[in-house]
Design an enzyme around this catalytic site. Sequence first.
Site, PDB file in Angstrom:
ATOM      1  N   HIS A 135       0.903  -1.235   0.102  1.00 36.29           N
ATOM      2  CA  HIS A 135      -0.171  -0.044  -0.055  1.00 36.29           C
ATOM      3  C   HIS A 135       0.682   1.304  -0.037  1.00 36.29           C
ATOM      4  CE1 HIS A 135      -3.427  -2.451   0.124  1.00 36.29           C
ATOM      5  NE2 HIS A 135      -3.521  -2.503   1.569  1.00 36.29           N
ATOM      6  N   HIS A 208      -9.553   2.347   0.607  1.00 41.78           N
ATOM      7  CA  HIS A 208      -9.369   1.200   1.238  1.00 41.78           C
ATOM      8  C   HIS A 208     -10.714   1.348   2.513  1.00 41.78           C
ATOM      9  CE1 HIS A 208      -7.837  -2.322   3.361  1.00 41.78           C
ATOM     10  NE2 HIS A 208      -6.669  -2.313   2.686  1.00 41.78           N
ATOM     11  N   GLU A 339     -11.376  -3.666  -2.735  1.00 43.65           N
ATOM     12  CA  GLU A 339     -10.678  -2.587  -3.351  1.00 43.65           C
ATOM     13  C   GLU A 339     -10.374  -2.901  -4.942  1.00 43.65           C
ATOM     14  OE1 GLU A 339      -7.053  -2.867  -0.818  1.00 43.65           O
ATOM     15  OE2 GLU A 339      -8.364  -4.369   0.215  1.00 43.65           O
TER      16      GLU A 339
HETATM   17  C1  GLA Z   1      -5.180  -5.029   2.233  1.00 38.96           C
HETATM   18  C2  GLA Z   1      -4.252  -6.573   2.326  1.00 38.96           C
HETATM   19  C3  GLA Z   1      -4.449  -6.874   3.449  1.00 38.96           C
HETATM   20  C4  GLA Z   1      -4.202  -6.008   4.620  1.00 38.96           C
HETATM   21  C5  GLA Z   1      -4.938  -5.015   4.642  1.00 38.96           C
HETATM   22  C6  GLA Z   1      -4.661  -4.061   5.607  1.00 38.96           C
HETATM   23  O1  GLA Z   1      -6.305  -5.321   1.920  1.00 38.96           O
HETATM   24  O2  GLA Z   1      -4.722  -7.000   1.229  1.00 38.96           O
HETATM   25  O3  GLA Z   1      -3.526  -8.046   3.445  1.00 38.96           O
HETATM   26  O4  GLA Z   1      -2.879  -5.730   4.350  1.00 38.96           O
HETATM   27  O5  GLA Z   1      -4.883  -4.340   3.360  1.00 38.96           O
HETATM   28  O6  GLA Z   1      -4.608  -4.636   6.935  1.00 38.96           O
END
Ligand code: GLA
Length: 384
Positions: A135, A208, A339
């Site tokens: 991210h 997110h 997402e």
């Molecule tokens: C995303 C990732 C997850 C996790 C979340 C945050 O969705 O795919 O594995 O890292 O973010 O906790």
Amino acid sequence: MTVIITAGAIVMGTTACKNNEQKEVVESPVSGIRKSSWGQADGQPVDLYTLTNSKGTIVKITNYGGIITSFVTRDKNDSASSIVIGFDSIAQYLQSPPYFGAIIGRYGNRIGGGKFSIGDQSYTLARNNGENHLHGGVKGFDKVIWTAGPVVDSIAALSLSYLSKDGEEGYPGNLQVTVKYTLTDNDELKIEYDATTDKPTPVNLTNHSYFNLTGDVQSTILDHQLQIDANGYTPVDSGLIPTGEIRAVAGTPFDFTSSHTIGSRIDSVEGGYDHNWVLNSKGASMQKVATLNDPVSGRYVEVFTTEPGLQFYSGNFLDGKFINHTGTAVKLRTALCLETQHFPDSPNKKDFPSTILEPGQKYHSETIYKVGRNRETGKQGNSE
Ligand code: GLA
């Protein structure tokens, strides 16, 4: 009861929540936006923007991380509450929650080993998830202050921009990014992402938000029903990096081509769902790709996107550490993310659709979360 007359709406408030938060119910709503000061982050002032539409749906967004802090809709009984996880003050967002509601960039999801090459040039990124990059790194777009564009009181839209400098978190090129949120009178929250660069760089922007359509996190999302228009998904290794294979969902717990209750097969997926679905739309045009339905509240959310992938994350790492604005701890699987994105680790997977943005090109991506409700429990797609 208080009556607050704002630029965008006439808001009637009652104090119904456990933590004395004012639960807003909009009577005679008028579409628009209202700005208010929201404290400081990184020594700079931040604001909270309240978008209201003519149906009384309310979306709150801060320019810190471009975070959606609240998304208030009515359920089948006309009760209004937020369907996303969020906090009422900036202080909790500064404690690094797991990306609740934030804009994610430069690269949503993981890049294996925190490295990639473009041509002969190799790049090393911040490794903030074991040996991988997640991210956007240590300080991704979820933790920066965005510059808000001018707002027009009567238009429920907010444009946020940010210049990510050459070398930030290891990425090449100055990347100029704009994210525009619009709340339509048709109950759509539309997110438009645009970017340009002066050096080739990977870009994969997403939001997110964590949904729990019951309006609270007292119950898990295991009884929510999900449909995803995808015949394939990308299997992952133990670090959640795709192996490169695109595997058919047919006959597996990943088959959501018809609507399934999330909890019905989750135990046969190691660690729960945290995977990228390969959408049948292939990102060719704006199409409906998923529907999330909660038979209890009657609420549903339809997801439309121009992206080729969808990460469905079932909140497997939520651990109760953070308290939602309802006053309830956000525990394991009490919220889920949908997402929209390009596939994880694309910079290292030559067969995945490319995420490299070149100078002179324009990155553009759109996603809509459209909310609705069914008066009759269990049915879906019956928008009002
Ligand atoms: C995303 C990732 C997850 C996790 C979340 C945050 O969705 O795919 O594995 O890292 O973010 O906790």
